[in-house]
Every structure is written in C-alpha cells, then in structure tokens.
Write an enzyme that holds these catalytic residues in place. Structure first.
Site, PDB file in Angstrom:
ATOM      1  N   ASP A 193     -37.562  17.558  11.747  1.00 36.27           N
ATOM      2  CA  ASP A 193     -37.494  17.207  10.327  1.00 36.27           C
ATOM      3  C   ASP A 193     -38.459  18.115   9.557  1.00 36.27           C
ATOM      4  O   ASP A 193     -39.468  18.565  10.097  1.00 36.27           O
ATOM      5  CB  ASP A 193     -37.889  15.736  10.164  1.00 36.27           C
ATOM      6  CG  ASP A 193     -37.734  15.221   8.738  1.00 36.27           C
ATOM      7  OD1 ASP A 193     -36.726  14.556   8.455  1.00 36.27           O
ATOM      8  OD2 ASP A 193     -38.627  15.485   7.901  1.00 36.27           O
TER       9      ASP A 193
ATOM     10  N   HIS B 112     -40.544  17.416   7.421  1.00 34.15           N
ATOM     11  CA  HIS B 112     -41.864  16.804   7.215  1.00 34.15           C
ATOM     12  C   HIS B 112     -42.495  16.428   8.551  1.00 34.15           C
ATOM     13  O   HIS B 112     -41.786  16.139   9.518  1.00 34.15           O
ATOM     14  CB  HIS B 112     -41.725  15.544   6.353  1.00 34.15           C
ATOM     15  CG  HIS B 112     -41.024  15.777   5.049  1.00 34.15           C
ATOM     16  ND1 HIS B 112     -39.676  15.537   4.881  1.00 34.15           N
ATOM     17  CD2 HIS B 112     -41.488  16.257   3.876  1.00 34.15           C
ATOM     18  CE1 HIS B 112     -39.337  15.842   3.633  1.00 34.15           C
ATOM     19  NE2 HIS B 112     -40.416  16.300   3.004  1.00 34.15           N
TER      20      HIS B 112
ATOM     21  N   TYR C  38     -31.119  15.457   2.881  1.00 37.19           N
ATOM     22  CA  TYR C  38     -30.788  14.825   1.602  1.00 37.19           C
ATOM     23  C   TYR C  38     -29.796  15.597   0.748  1.00 37.19           C
ATOM     24  O   TYR C  38     -29.475  15.153  -0.350  1.00 37.19           O
ATOM     25  CB  TYR C  38     -32.092  14.573   0.814  1.00 37.19           C
ATOM     26  CG  TYR C  38     -33.108  13.824   1.648  1.00 37.19           C
ATOM     27  CD1 TYR C  38     -33.014  12.452   1.788  1.00 37.19           C
ATOM     28  CD2 TYR C  38     -34.108  14.497   2.363  1.00 37.19           C
ATOM     29  CE1 TYR C  38     -33.909  11.753   2.592  1.00 37.19           C
ATOM     30  CE2 TYR C  38     -35.003  13.814   3.165  1.00 37.19           C
ATOM     31  CZ  TYR C  38     -34.904  12.443   3.275  1.00 37.19           C
ATOM     32  OH  TYR C  38     -35.776  11.760   4.083  1.00 37.19           O
TER      33      TYR C  38
ATOM     34  N   ASP D 263     -33.597  18.233   6.876  1.00 37.62           N
ATOM     35  CA  ASP D 263     -34.071  18.578   5.535  1.00 37.62           C
ATOM     36  C   ASP D 263     -34.825  19.907   5.488  1.00 37.62           C
ATOM     37  O   ASP D 263     -35.244  20.349   4.422  1.00 37.62           O
ATOM     38  CB  ASP D 263     -34.903  17.447   4.903  1.00 37.62           C
ATOM     39  CG  ASP D 263     -35.904  16.826   5.851  1.00 37.62           C
ATOM     40  OD1 ASP D 263     -36.051  17.323   6.986  1.00 37.62           O
ATOM     41  OD2 ASP D 263     -36.553  15.834   5.453  1.00 37.62           O
TER      42      ASP D 263
ATOM     43  N   HIS E  45     -42.026   8.483   9.672  1.00 36.82           N
ATOM     44  CA  HIS E  45     -43.270   8.274   8.904  1.00 36.82           C
ATOM     45  C   HIS E  45     -43.874   6.881   9.120  1.00 36.82           C
ATOM     46  O   HIS E  45     -44.948   6.594   8.591  1.00 36.82           O
ATOM     47  CB  HIS E  45     -43.025   8.489   7.409  1.00 36.82           C
ATOM     48  CG  HIS E  45     -42.615   9.888   7.057  1.00 36.82           C
ATOM     49  ND1 HIS E  45     -43.368  10.990   7.418  1.00 36.82           N
ATOM     50  CD2 HIS E  45     -41.534  10.386   6.397  1.00 36.82           C
ATOM     51  CE1 HIS E  45     -42.765  12.095   6.989  1.00 36.82           C
ATOM     52  NE2 HIS E  45     -41.642  11.753   6.377  1.00 36.82           N
TER      53      HIS E  45
HETATM   54  C1  SP5 Z   1     -37.765  10.993   6.533  1.00 32.90           C
HETATM   55  C2  SP5 Z   1     -38.144  11.922   5.453  1.00 32.90           C
HETATM   56  O1  SP5 Z   1     -37.641  13.034   5.364  1.00 32.90           O
HETATM   57  N1  SP5 Z   1     -39.013  11.483   4.560  1.00 32.90           N
HETATM   58  C3  SP5 Z   1     -39.402  12.338   3.532  1.00 32.90           C
HETATM   59  C4  SP5 Z   1     -40.277  11.639   2.597  1.00 32.90           C
HETATM   60  C5  SP5 Z   1     -40.877  12.597   1.658  1.00 32.90           C
HETATM   61  N2  SP5 Z   1     -41.021  12.035   0.399  1.00 32.90           N
HETATM   62  C6  SP5 Z   1     -42.033  12.646  -0.358  1.00 32.90           C
HETATM   63  C7  SP5 Z   1     -41.680  12.676  -1.780  1.00 32.90           C
HETATM   64  C8  SP5 Z   1     -42.490  13.671  -2.502  1.00 32.90           C
HETATM   65  C9  SP5 Z   1     -42.101  13.767  -3.932  1.00 32.90           C
HETATM   66  N3  SP5 Z   1     -40.719  13.995  -4.150  1.00 32.90           N
HETATM   67  C10 SP5 Z   1     -40.437  14.095  -5.545  1.00 32.90           C
HETATM   68  C11 SP5 Z   1     -39.262  13.249  -5.893  1.00 32.90           C
HETATM   69  C12 SP5 Z   1     -39.125  13.113  -7.374  1.00 32.90           C
HETATM   70  N4  SP5 Z   1     -38.029  12.223  -7.640  1.00 32.90           N
HETATM   71 ZN    ZN Z   2     -38.186  14.820   6.085  1.00 31.74          ZN
END
Ligand code: SP5
Ligand code: ZN
Length: 396
Positions: A242, A244, A371, A332, A206
């Site tokens: 990934d 995302h 994660y 993920d 990212h």
């Molecule tokens: C590298 C990678 O997988 N990054 C992923 C980042 C995505 N983060 C976005 C978070 C969106 C909201 N998540 C809610 C968490 C509440 N604690």
């Molecule tokens: Zn990711």
C-alpha cells in the site's frame, strides 16, 4: 491479457473472498482539518474491484462470519466492543439531532501524555468516548460500520481457510517433542503454493491492537497472519505494498520475532500519512529486533524506485524463511490515485506481484487502499496475475 496467470497447467486462478455486508459501511465523510470532506474510502471501491475480478475469471467465495477468538488474537476486547456499540450509543445520546452529526466523530483524545500515567477511565458521554480508541478525525463510524468491519475480517479468515486447507493437512502436526511440527505440504502439493485474495473493506493496516484510524478499524492482515499461525505456519511474513505505511500492522508485530513486517510507502518524513511512523530506522524491538523493515520512497517515485524497494522487501522476507505470506495489497501507489503521490503503473504492480509470488509460500492477499475508481479493479487484477505468475515460476 495475461496468459501465464490463466494457463491452467501452471496455476489455478486465485479465488477471491468477500461478503456483501462490506457495503454497509458508509463513512459518508472524512473530517479533514475540521472540514467535512466527501472521503475516498467509498462503497463503490468493492463494486469495481469485484466486477474486474469476475471479468478476469477469478472464482468468488462468500466470506464466513469471523470466529471472535480470531479477532481477539490481534485486538483488545475494549476496541472490539467500542466498534460494535459506539454508533448505537451515539444515536441514544441524541447527537444525530444536536448538533446534527449522524456519524461518530471524536473530539477528545486521551493521549498518554494527557493522562500522565493515570488509567484511561470510561467517560460517561458518548461524544467523549468517541476518541478513546481513535487517533484521527478521518475514520467515522456509521450504523453499518461494524457489520462491514466484521465482514472484512471474515473475508480475511475465509481466505486463510482456503490457503491452509490446500497447503497443510489438518493444521499443525505434532513434532517429536510433542510441540507443533509446523507446516506440512498436502500430498498433492507439488504445484504452485496456494493463494487466496480477500476483498476486504474497510481496509485494516492502520489499525493497531487497541487503536483505529486511517480509514481502518480492525487489522485484516494481522488477523490473517495470526490465523495462519493457528493453522500451523510458524514464521510469517507480512509485506505491505500500500502507498501508506501500515503503522497498525507494524505496531502489532513490532516485538515479535516470528512475524516479519516489511513495507514500501511514501516517505512519512515528506509529509505523508501516517506521519509519525514508517521511518527506516524502525527495525523492531526485543524479540522482534530486525524483523521490521520500512522502505520509505520519495513522493514522486515510479516503477523503478518502487520495484527496487519491493525486491528488497522480498529478499529480506526470503532470508527470514517464512512458512506463509500475507500481502497487504493496497494499490494506491498507482499513478492516478488521489491519496498518494507515487507513480506506479499497472506493469509495476504486476511486477511487484511476480516478486511477491516468487517467495513460493502459501499466500493470503488482503485488500488495503486504492481509491481511483476507474483503474482500481484492473490494478488489483494485474497484481493478482503477477502473484500467480510468480508462484508458478517458483514452483518450476
Ligand atoms: C488504507 C489507506 O490507504 N489509508 C489511507 C489513509 C490516508 N488518509 C490520509 C488523509 C490525508 C489527507 N487527505 C486529504 C483528503 C481531503 N479530502
Ligand atoms: Zn494507503
């Protein structure tokens, strides 16, 4: 178990590169909608992945310190300096006691639309500078963040060293016109293409040239790709599995005709991070037109739909005729992962590895997201087993 990946007559186990300094990054939280939440990009991630790799017989290699020039090949000096110094400035500014925030958290973002064409000034206050290079509130900086960010980039670069040394003799050669000759196989390079895996933390895809976010600070995959180029690869594919979209990697290579970026990810149009990028109509521009491929999949996609996309990525990458491959290896997309709604299984990740390894080119895999601490290690091991199997098949 996975007999093919461990059969010494086909391919040696993929070495993994990491450094214990990667544990010094303790984000401690993500600020989600103004609320301090625990965050999922935790130290324990590297511990469980490392233990699973060791158990599966992957040899461990300690990462070297990154060459500063290798970082500057991808990122601006300003971003690097910011990441290196902003936490110290934060402590000096007294924010750890007033208001009582021990991590660097941005609050003002100097967007292009705000500035209306004026240059970005360097604000006096550290709390104002916190947002200069950052684009979200989820990517905090603590006292050990820079150490780990640097170590993660170092891991990617050491993985490049392992692969380049095995694949090519003495880096780029001299072509007939005095220009680079491009990659040459080592004399004994009749086996499968060499591979190495970098256990990077924090992740990187990212992060753009001059902006960080999404739990990422420096773009380890892009740094690996540029380093492979410096070692003689002329055309690179970066394939990102990934869950995302790797908006940072896409942005870094968007106008480049020598680097193909392809990604399968949960549809940002269905409400998923990074929200503003990762749509199918983003295909690159200028010299990079046609060298960017996004395949967004619906939130509940499982192995069938997801693997169709991975196959499309590998077919497009093959048509690009890359000299080397970088895999942004996030796991993920797995069904149990708390950060994505995709439903990919262990077998799905292994099958993706086979497809990617089947490109049959020197490959550096770089850890991105993933994660679910209970399954994270085995998911990475399965994906690497697939990569090795695909490479072995391609060499037959
Ligand atoms: C590298 C990678 O997988 N990054 C992923 C980042 C995505 N983060 C976005 C978070 C969106 C909201 N998540 C809610 C968490 C509440 N604690
Ligand atoms: Zn990711």
């Amino acid at each position: 178990m996975h007999p093919v990946a461990h059969d010494p007559t086909t391919v040696a186990p993929i070495p993994f590169v990491w450094h214990p300094r990667t544990r010094r990054h303790i984000p401690s939280a993500e600020i989600w909608l103004g609320v301090r939440t625990p965050g999922t990009e935790v130290v324990e991630r590297v511990n469980v992945i490392r233990e699973a790799l060791i158990r599966a017989g992957h040899p461990e290699v300690t990462a070297g310190d990154p060459d500063p020039q290798a970082l500057l090949a991808v990122h601006s000096a300003g971003l690097i300096e910011h990441l290196r110094t902003i936490h110290d400035a934060w402590v000096v500014g007294g924010y750890t006691t007033d208001p009582g925030q021990d991590r660097v958290v941005p609050y003002v973002f100097p967007t292009e639309a705000m500035l209306g064409g004026l240059p970005v000034r360097r604000p006096t206050a550290a709390h104002a500078r916190a947002g200069q290079y950052c684009y979200d509130t989820m990517t905090l900086i603590g006292p050990g963040t820079w150490d780990a960010v640097e170590a993660a980039a170092g891991a990617a670069l050491t993985a490049v060293d392992l692969v380049a040394t095995a694949a090519w003799v003495d880096g780029p050669g001299e072509g007939p016109d005095g220009g680079p000759e491009g990659p040459r196989r080592a004399p004994d390079g009749h086996g499968a293409s060499p591979m190495a895996y970098a256990l990077c933390r924090p992740p990187g895809h990212h992060a753009a040239r001059e902006a960080f976010g999404g739990s990422c600070y420096l773009n380890n995959a892009a740094i690996a790709a540029e380093a492979l180029r410096a070692r003689g690869a002329r055309r690179l594919a970066v394939l990102d599995i990934d869950a995302h979209h790797g908006n940072g990697t896409q942005a870094i290579f968007y106008n480049r005709g020598d680097v193909f970026y392809g990604s399968v990810h949960v549809d940002p149009g269905a409400g998923w991070f990074p929200h503003y990028m990762g749509f199918a109509d983003e295909t690159g521009f200028h010299g990079g037109d046609g060298a960017n491929l996004n395949i967004p999949v619906p939130p509940r996609a499982g192995d069938d739909r997801w693997l169709e996309a991975v196959q499309e990525l590998t077919e497009s990458a093959r048509a690009f005729r890359p000299d080397a491959l970088v895999v942004s290896l996030g796991v993920d997309a797995a069904v149990d992962d708390p950060e994505s709604p995709l439903r990919v299984t262990r077998d799905g990740l292994r099958a993706a590895g086979i497809l990617l390894g089947g490109l049959g080119v020197p490959t550096v895999a770089v850890q991105e997201g993933g994660y679910h601490l209970k399954s994270l290690g085995i998911l990475v091991v399965d994906t690497l087993a697939g990569l090795a199997e695909g490479a072995a098949r391609a060499a037959r």
